[in-house]
Design a protein around this motif. Structure first.
Motif, PDB file in Angstrom:
ATOM      1  N   THR B   6     -30.358  -9.428 -37.346  1.00  0.00           N
ATOM      2  CA  THR B   6     -29.088  -8.812 -38.168  1.00  0.00           C
ATOM      3  C   THR B   6     -28.919  -9.473 -39.362  1.00  0.00           C
ATOM      4  OG1 THR B   6     -28.224  -8.693 -35.835  1.00  0.00           O
ATOM      5  CG2 THR B   6     -26.756  -8.148 -37.561  1.00  0.00           C
ATOM      6  N   VAL B   7     -28.790  -8.652 -40.352  1.00  0.00           N
ATOM      7  CA  VAL B   7     -28.499  -9.456 -41.757  1.00  0.00           C
ATOM      8  C   VAL B   7     -27.117  -8.847 -42.354  1.00  0.00           C
ATOM      9  CG1 VAL B   7     -29.260  -9.392 -44.026  1.00  0.00           C
ATOM     10  CG2 VAL B   7     -31.093  -9.309 -42.363  1.00  0.00           C
ATOM     11  N   THR B   8     -26.398  -9.719 -42.640  1.00  0.00           N
ATOM     12  CA  THR B   8     -24.967  -9.446 -43.229  1.00  0.00           C
ATOM     13  C   THR B   8     -24.812 -10.171 -44.290  1.00  0.00           C
ATOM     14  OG1 THR B   8     -24.066 -11.198 -41.652  1.00  0.00           O
ATOM     15  CG2 THR B   8     -23.994  -9.136 -41.002  1.00  0.00           C
ATOM     16  N   LEU B   9     -23.922  -9.629 -45.348  1.00  0.00           N
ATOM     17  CA  LEU B   9     -23.513 -10.362 -46.390  1.00  0.00           C
ATOM     18  C   LEU B   9     -22.676 -11.704 -46.330  1.00  0.00           C
ATOM     19  CD1 LEU B   9     -22.148  -7.228 -48.648  1.00  0.00           C
ATOM     20  CD2 LEU B   9     -24.197  -8.927 -49.130  1.00  0.00           C
ATOM     21  N   LEU B  66     -36.769  -9.788 -45.050  1.00  0.00           N
ATOM     22  CA  LEU B  66     -35.561  -9.071 -44.718  1.00  0.00           C
ATOM     23  C   LEU B  66     -34.349  -9.231 -45.165  1.00  0.00           C
ATOM     24  CD1 LEU B  66     -36.654  -8.990 -40.854  1.00  0.00           C
ATOM     25  CD2 LEU B  66     -37.423  -7.280 -42.743  1.00  0.00           C
ATOM     26  N   ALA B  67     -34.121 -10.674 -45.392  1.00  0.00           N
ATOM     27  CA  ALA B  67     -32.743 -10.931 -46.018  1.00  0.00           C
ATOM     28  C   ALA B  67     -32.922 -11.697 -47.299  1.00  0.00           C
ATOM     29  CB  ALA B  67     -32.049 -12.032 -45.206  1.00  0.00           C
ATOM     30  N   ILE B  71     -27.331 -14.136 -50.942  1.00  0.00           N
ATOM     31  CA  ILE B  71     -26.175 -13.300 -50.656  1.00  0.00           C
ATOM     32  C   ILE B  71     -26.193 -13.074 -49.233  1.00  0.00           C
ATOM     33  CG2 ILE B  71     -25.823 -12.752 -53.049  1.00  0.00           C
ATOM     34  CD1 ILE B  71     -27.107 -10.028 -52.048  1.00  0.00           C
ATOM     35  N   GLU B  72     -26.962 -13.323 -48.616  1.00  0.00           N
ATOM     36  CA  GLU B  72     -27.038 -12.845 -47.206  1.00  0.00           C
ATOM     37  C   GLU B  72     -27.169 -13.937 -45.991  1.00  0.00           C
ATOM     38  OE1 GLU B  72     -28.456  -8.031 -47.899  1.00  0.00           O
ATOM     39  OE2 GLU B  72     -30.057  -9.798 -47.408  1.00  0.00           O
ATOM     40  N   ASN B  73     -26.736 -13.592 -45.086  1.00  0.00           N
ATOM     41  CA  ASN B  73     -26.815 -14.432 -43.803  1.00  0.00           C
ATOM     42  C   ASN B  73     -27.679 -13.562 -42.903  1.00  0.00           C
ATOM     43  OD1 ASN B  73     -25.216 -16.672 -44.295  1.00  0.00           O
ATOM     44  ND2 ASN B  73     -23.596 -15.632 -43.720  1.00  0.00           N
ATOM     45  N   TYR B  74     -28.635 -14.350 -41.911  1.00  0.00           N
ATOM     46  CA  TYR B  74     -29.432 -13.598 -41.045  1.00  0.00           C
ATOM     47  C   TYR B  74     -29.187 -14.143 -39.597  1.00  0.00           C
ATOM     48  CZ  TYR B  74     -33.140 -16.724 -41.476  1.00  0.00           C
ATOM     49  OH  TYR B  74     -34.240 -17.715 -41.518  1.00  0.00           O
ATOM     50  N   ARG B  75     -29.211 -13.448 -38.516  1.00  0.00           N
ATOM     51  CA  ARG B  75     -29.404 -13.883 -37.249  1.00  0.00           C
ATOM     52  C   ARG B  75     -30.485 -13.257 -36.273  1.00  0.00           C
ATOM     53  NH1 ARG B  75     -25.992 -14.266 -32.334  1.00  0.00           N
ATOM     54  NH2 ARG B  75     -25.596 -12.056 -32.255  1.00  0.00           N
ATOM     55  N   VAL B  76     -31.182 -14.209 -35.701  1.00  0.00           N
ATOM     56  CA  VAL B  76     -32.294 -13.900 -34.984  1.00  0.00           C
ATOM     57  C   VAL B  76     -32.104 -13.871 -33.466  1.00  0.00           C
ATOM     58  CG1 VAL B  76     -34.692 -14.419 -34.081  1.00  0.00           C
ATOM     59  CG2 VAL B  76     -34.305 -14.347 -36.568  1.00  0.00           C
ATOM     60  N   GLU B  77     -32.453 -12.685 -32.734  1.00  0.00           N
ATOM     61  CA  GLU B  77     -32.248 -12.642 -31.484  1.00  0.00           C
ATOM     62  C   GLU B  77     -33.398 -12.380 -30.642  1.00  0.00           C
ATOM     63  OE1 GLU B  77     -27.943 -10.690 -30.271  1.00  0.00           O
ATOM     64  OE2 GLU B  77     -28.804 -10.048 -32.070  1.00  0.00           O
TER      65      GLU B  77
END
Lengths: 79, 79
Positions: B6-9, B66-67, B71-77
């Motif tokens: 999931t990539v979010t600003l 991907l990110a 400017i973006e954070n990402y989360r890996v699950e």
């Protein structure tokens, strides 16, 4: 109240963007990726604290605007 | 093995797309939405069953492609 709506393509719907990412990862030397499908995520801040009402608002938002329910599924979570 | 990135600003980065969605929801009569921020989600199918290796591959994919980590954070699950 914070919520997240995740919109993903339904199974069987072609995802050229995901295919392009697969190809790009291969070109970049990232191995072990079998397939990629891209979706969207909406982080929504809601006014008020009623969870049931919030879920109804989010469902309405997803149905009316955030997702194309012909080709996409969505999932609503209150965070 | 299935995983989701999931990539979010990042906080503080302007999100005109999210602002446009806020406006559109208001026009459509969906009340109670205070703010919207849009991100991306990648559903990734990985070859092999080693969880540690999978996490390393996903982190590499996110950092390389991907990110935009400026400017973006990402989360890996792993799902």
């Amino acid at each position: 109240m914070k919520a997240r709506v995740t919109v993903t393509l339904k199974t069987g719907i072609l995802d050229p963007q995901g295919k392009a990412i697969e190809g790009a990862l291969k070109s970049l030397g990232v191995d072990g990726v079998a397939s990629v499908r891209q979706g969207k995520v909406f982080d929504i801040e809601l006014a008020g604290g009623d969870k049931t009402k919030a879920e109804a608002v989010l469902k309405e938002a997803a149905d009316k605007l955030l997702a194309n329910t012909v080709i996409e599924n969505y999932r609503v979570e209150i965070v």
